[in-house]
Motif scaffolding. Sequence first.
Motif, PDB file in Angstrom:
ATOM      1  N   LEU A   1     -11.263   9.087   8.832  1.00  0.00           N
ATOM      2  CA  LEU A   1     -10.585  10.078   9.689  1.00  0.00           C
ATOM      3  C   LEU A   1      -9.377  10.770   9.814  1.00  0.00           C
ATOM      4  O   LEU A   1      -9.383  11.588  10.428  1.00  0.00           O
ATOM      5  N   LEU A   2      -8.646  10.505   8.604  1.00  0.00           N
ATOM      6  CA  LEU A   2      -7.166  10.655   8.614  1.00  0.00           C
ATOM      7  C   LEU A   2      -7.264  12.159   8.066  1.00  0.00           C
ATOM      8  O   LEU A   2      -7.288  12.937   8.399  1.00  0.00           O
ATOM      9  N   ASN A   3      -8.556  12.705   6.972  1.00  0.00           N
ATOM     10  CA  ASN A   3      -8.658  13.896   6.330  1.00  0.00           C
ATOM     11  C   ASN A   3     -10.209  14.271   5.700  1.00  0.00           C
ATOM     12  O   ASN A   3     -10.659  13.032   4.356  1.00  0.00           O
ATOM     13  N   ILE A   4     -11.310  14.151   6.770  1.00  0.00           N
ATOM     14  CA  ILE A   4     -12.821  14.024   6.720  1.00  0.00           C
ATOM     15  C   ILE A   4     -12.898  14.632   5.058  1.00  0.00           C
ATOM     16  O   ILE A   4     -13.549  14.203   4.214  1.00  0.00           O
ATOM     17  N   ARG A   5     -12.577  16.473   4.866  1.00  0.00           N
ATOM     18  CA  ARG A   5     -12.637  16.790   3.369  1.00  0.00           C
ATOM     19  C   ARG A   5     -11.950  16.375   1.943  1.00  0.00           C
ATOM     20  O   ARG A   5     -12.657  16.086   1.112  1.00  0.00           O
ATOM     21  N   GLU A   6     -10.763  15.275   2.178  1.00  0.00           N
ATOM     22  CA  GLU A   6     -10.553  14.827   0.971  1.00  0.00           C
ATOM     23  C   GLU A   6     -10.990  13.356   0.998  1.00  0.00           C
ATOM     24  O   GLU A   6     -11.211  13.084  -0.355  1.00  0.00           O
ATOM     25  N   HIS A   7     -11.439  12.528   1.623  1.00  0.00           N
ATOM     26  CA  HIS A   7     -11.294  11.184   2.098  1.00  0.00           C
ATOM     27  C   HIS A   7     -13.444  10.614   1.794  1.00  0.00           C
ATOM     28  O   HIS A   7     -13.320   9.694   2.133  1.00  0.00           O
ATOM     29  N   ARG A   8     -13.852  11.905   2.182  1.00  0.00           N
ATOM     30  CA  ARG A   8     -15.597  11.632   2.563  1.00  0.00           C
ATOM     31  C   ARG A   8     -15.777  11.186   0.963  1.00  0.00           C
ATOM     32  O   ARG A   8     -17.212  11.137   1.070  1.00  0.00           O
ATOM     33  N   SER A   9     -15.234  11.382  -0.423  1.00  0.00           N
ATOM     34  CA  SER A   9     -15.529  11.149  -1.823  1.00  0.00           C
ATOM     35  C   SER A   9     -14.445  10.185  -1.937  1.00  0.00           C
ATOM     36  O   SER A   9     -13.582  10.241  -1.900  1.00  0.00           O
ATOM     37  N   GLY A  10     -14.797   9.341  -3.412  1.00  0.00           N
ATOM     38  CA  GLY A  10     -14.165   9.248  -4.115  1.00  0.00           C
ATOM     39  C   GLY A  10     -14.589   7.879  -3.797  1.00  0.00           C
ATOM     40  O   GLY A  10     -13.665   6.695  -4.162  1.00  0.00           O
ATOM     41  N   PHE A  11     -15.664   7.178  -2.839  1.00  0.00           N
ATOM     42  CA  PHE A  11     -16.158   6.192  -2.785  1.00  0.00           C
ATOM     43  C   PHE A  11     -16.468   5.263  -4.272  1.00  0.00           C
ATOM     44  O   PHE A  11     -16.862   6.365  -5.157  1.00  0.00           O
TER      45      PHE A  11
ATOM     46  N   GLU B   1      -0.882  14.370   0.903  1.00  0.00           N
ATOM     47  CA  GLU B   1      -0.146  14.831   1.482  1.00  0.00           C
ATOM     48  C   GLU B   1       1.446  14.367   1.320  1.00  0.00           C
ATOM     49  O   GLU B   1       2.133  14.593   1.482  1.00  0.00           O
ATOM     50  N   ALA B   2       0.983  13.182   2.087  1.00  0.00           N
ATOM     51  CA  ALA B   2       2.460  12.188   1.262  1.00  0.00           C
ATOM     52  C   ALA B   2       2.290  11.997   0.271  1.00  0.00           C
ATOM     53  O   ALA B   2       3.890  11.886  -0.322  1.00  0.00           O
ATOM     54  N   GLN B   3       1.318  11.811  -0.618  1.00  0.00           N
ATOM     55  CA  GLN B   3       2.071  12.602  -2.157  1.00  0.00           C
ATOM     56  C   GLN B   3       2.677  13.294  -2.055  1.00  0.00           C
ATOM     57  O   GLN B   3       3.533  13.190  -2.854  1.00  0.00           O
ATOM     58  N   GLY B   4       2.085  14.682  -2.267  1.00  0.00           N
ATOM     59  CA  GLY B   4       3.335  16.174  -2.317  1.00  0.00           C
ATOM     60  C   GLY B   4       4.585  16.420  -1.655  1.00  0.00           C
ATOM     61  O   GLY B   4       5.403  16.161  -2.182  1.00  0.00           O
ATOM     62  N   LEU B   5       4.637  15.256  -0.431  1.00  0.00           N
ATOM     63  CA  LEU B   5       5.734  15.449  -0.010  1.00  0.00           C
ATOM     64  C   LEU B   5       6.926  14.062  -0.257  1.00  0.00           C
ATOM     65  O   LEU B   5       7.874  14.743  -1.101  1.00  0.00           O
ATOM     66  N   ALA B   6       6.337  13.602  -0.701  1.00  0.00           N
ATOM     67  CA  ALA B   6       6.934  12.300  -1.661  1.00  0.00           C
ATOM     68  C   ALA B   6       8.105  12.945  -2.572  1.00  0.00           C
ATOM     69  O   ALA B   6       9.551  12.892  -3.439  1.00  0.00           O
ATOM     70  N   ARG B   7       7.103  13.688  -3.480  1.00  0.00           N
ATOM     71  CA  ARG B   7       7.604  14.159  -4.843  1.00  0.00           C
ATOM     72  C   ARG B   7       9.031  15.500  -4.338  1.00  0.00           C
ATOM     73  O   ARG B   7       9.483  15.033  -5.121  1.00  0.00           O
ATOM     74  N   ILE B   8       8.528  16.344  -2.942  1.00  0.00           N
ATOM     75  CA  ILE B   8       9.455  17.231  -2.850  1.00  0.00           C
ATOM     76  C   ILE B   8      10.989  16.540  -2.555  1.00  0.00           C
ATOM     77  O   ILE B   8      11.580  17.073  -2.676  1.00  0.00           O
ATOM     78  N   LEU B   9      10.476  15.340  -1.939  1.00  0.00           N
ATOM     79  CA  LEU B   9      11.960  14.802  -0.877  1.00  0.00           C
ATOM     80  C   LEU B   9      12.949  13.649  -2.099  1.00  0.00           C
ATOM     81  O   LEU B   9      13.438  13.707  -2.223  1.00  0.00           O
ATOM     82  N   LYS B  10      11.750  13.913  -3.445  1.00  0.00           N
ATOM     83  CA  LYS B  10      12.732  12.941  -4.871  1.00  0.00           C
ATOM     84  C   LYS B  10      13.895  14.489  -5.427  1.00  0.00           C
ATOM     85  O   LYS B  10      14.634  13.684  -5.274  1.00  0.00           O
TER      86      LYS B  10
ATOM     87  N   GLN C   1       4.679  11.017  10.215  1.00  0.00           N
ATOM     88  CA  GLN C   1       4.308  11.832  11.019  1.00  0.00           C
ATOM     89  C   GLN C   1       3.244  11.147   9.914  1.00  0.00           C
ATOM     90  O   GLN C   1       2.668  10.276   9.579  1.00  0.00           O
ATOM     91  N   GLU C   2       2.519  10.926  10.548  1.00  0.00           N
ATOM     92  CA  GLU C   2       0.479  10.709   9.880  1.00  0.00           C
ATOM     93  C   GLU C   2       0.381  11.331   9.054  1.00  0.00           C
ATOM     94  O   GLU C   2      -0.197  12.415   9.481  1.00  0.00           O
ATOM     95  N   LEU C   3       0.156  10.874   7.975  1.00  0.00           N
ATOM     96  CA  LEU C   3      -0.460  12.114   7.029  1.00  0.00           C
ATOM     97  C   LEU C   3      -1.193  11.184   5.944  1.00  0.00           C
ATOM     98  O   LEU C   3      -1.423  10.517   5.797  1.00  0.00           O
ATOM     99  N   SER C   4      -2.507  12.399   5.465  1.00  0.00           N
ATOM    100  CA  SER C   4      -3.740  12.160   4.491  1.00  0.00           C
ATOM    101  C   SER C   4      -2.439  11.766   2.916  1.00  0.00           C
ATOM    102  O   SER C   4      -0.830  12.147   3.172  1.00  0.00           O
ATOM    103  N   ASP C   5      -3.065  10.866   2.231  1.00  0.00           N
ATOM    104  CA  ASP C   5      -2.898  10.656   0.673  1.00  0.00           C
ATOM    105  C   ASP C   5      -1.936  10.902   0.046  1.00  0.00           C
ATOM    106  O   ASP C   5      -1.036  11.624  -0.451  1.00  0.00           O
TER     107      ASP C   5
END
Length: 569
Positions: free
Chosen positions: A498-508, A327-336, A321-325
Motif C-alpha cells: 500500500l505504500l506504492n501500489i503502482r511500484e510494489h504490485r510487482s517484483g515478488f 523515492e527513498a533511494q532517489g532522495l538519499a542520492r540527492i541529499l548525499k 515522511q513516509e516514502l516508497s523505496d
Amino acid sequence: MAVRNPISPQPGTADLNNPLYYLENMETVLGWVQSHHGDLLTAEELDRLASFHTLSLPARALLARMVMRTGDLFRSDKLKYPELGVPEQQALAELTDTGWLDTDPLLSLDELFRLFTLGELRPALGAFLKAAGEPANLPKGQMRDALLSRFSGPLTVADWLGERAKPVIRLKTMALFDRVRLMFFGNLRQSWSDFVLVELGHQRYEPVTFTPESRAFQHRSEVDLYIAMHQCREWLDAGVPAVEVWPDVPGPSDNAWLTSRRDRLLLELGRQAERQGERELAVESFASSGHREARLKRLRLLERLKRHREAWAIASEWQNQELSDAEAQGLARILKRLASRLGQTPPQPAAKPPIRDITLTLPKPEVGSVEYAVQHHLYRDDAPVFYVENTLINGLFGLLCWQTIFAPVPGAFIHPFHVGPADLTREDFVSRRQASFNQCFGLLAEGSYRDRILENYRAKQGTTNPFVIWPVITEELLSLGLDCIPAEDLERLFRRLLLNIREHRSGFPDLIRFFPGATDTAKRYEMIEVKGPGDRLQDHQIRWLEFFAGEGIPASVCYVRWQGDGVMG
C-alpha cells in the motif's frame, strides 16, 4: 442534490452476436449519464439526448457509429454499415431532418486534406498551385504547405473542390457526446469505440453502490474544469510551448479526484518546460504539483540551477515522511550530493541486510522455462512448490480487502464496468480509505482474516478485481497460503504494497514453497526468485528481497546453471 435513479442497479451488456450490439452498449452509456448525471447537463443537452431515443433504429445505429469515429467530419460516401438494414442515405436524411448533422460545413485546409485523397485534390487545386509557382505533381504534404498561406479561412467543400465534390457532413453535437463520455468514463482518454466495442463485453463486474456523493463530478463546473485541463494536455501533446499553456492551467480544486488530475498535468508541463529551457517555469510547475514524481524532479532541477540550500531544506523535510523505496533511494542520492556541496552531514543510509541465495545445477529441459525447471526439481509431496510470481500475495490482499477496494469513494467508480477503482494508483488511494484498511488489518491481528478471505473467494469467484487473477488462485494454493504464511507476515507484505501500489504490485519472487508439516510457524513457507544463466535481479526485485531479509520473511534467490555449461553464466 438530487440524482435520478438508475435505469437498473447494474446495467447489463449487449450480446456480441447482435450486429447492433454497439448501439445497445451506447444506449446503456447514454441512459446511465441521463440517470446519474442529469443535473450536470443543461435542459437543451437533456432534450438533445432524449431525442436520440426517438430516432429510428437505423438512424440511431448510424449516429452511434459516427460518434465512435475520430473527429466530427465525415464523407457521406464513406459511411458503409450494412447492419443498418436500410441504405445509409436514408438514415443520414433522418439525422439531417432532426438537426443532428450540418450538411454544408465549413472546412479548413487541413480538414480538406484529411478527408480527400491526392487524386481528388489535384484537379481542383491545380490552378492554385500554378498561381503559386508550384508544380502540379507535388506530394500531398508539400501541396498542403504550398497552399496554406493562400487560404486563411475555411470554405465549403463545393467552394474548395467544385459542385461535383463528394459531400461532407459534420456531426453538430460531438461536444455533447464528449461531455457525456467524460461523465461516464471519468476520463477523455478512452474512446467510444474502445469502450463500447470492447470493454462492455465478457467480464463480470463487482456491483458498486452509486450515490450522488460517490460521483466523480458533483457540479457542472467540475466537468468544465476537467475539460479545460484536458485541453491543456492536448496542447502540450501537440507541441504548444509550456510557457504558452501555463496561463491556461486551471487553479486548484476542492475535488480531490480532480486535484490528482491537475497534479499530473503540472508534472507533464514541468517536464516539457524543462526540456524547452524554461527552467524557472519548470520549478514552479513541479512545486505546484502534488504528484509523487514531481518532488524528485523539482529537487534535481534545483540542483542544476545551483539553488543548493533551497533544495537541501526541501529534501531534509521530505526525508521525514513516509516514502516508497524508489523515492527513498532517489532522495538519499540527492541529499548525499547536496551535503557534499554545503558541508553538511548526509543522513546515514540504513544498512542493507544480505539477500540469501542458493545455486542449483540442473539438466537443461527440452521445453519449459527455468522457473518450471526449478519448481519441478524442488517439488515434494510434503513440500509443494507453486509458480506464483506476483499473483499470490496480491491475490490474498485483494480477497482480504475486497470491500475496501470497491468502496464507493467519490471518483473511484464512475460507471458499473470498472475492473477496479479509477484512483487505484493515485497517492491518496489509501488515505481516502484509511479507516476501512485499518479494519482489514484488524482482522489479521485478531485472526479472523482467514474467514474473510475464504468468504470473498467463494462469493466473488470470477468477478474482476485488479489484484486477483482467478485462474491462478486455486483452492489448494489458497488453503496452503493461509495455513503456512503467518498473519504477521501478511500484514508486513500488505502494508508495503500500500505504500506504492503502482511500484510494489510487482517484483515478488517467482516461486513459493510450502512446508505444511513444519512445527515452527515461521518456517512453513519460502519465496524463491529464480534467475537463469545470464539473468540478473531487477531493482524492484532487489528492493523486495531486501525488505524480506529485513523483516525476517523467508526468501532467497536461486541461481541456476545448466549441466555441461561449465561455470555459471
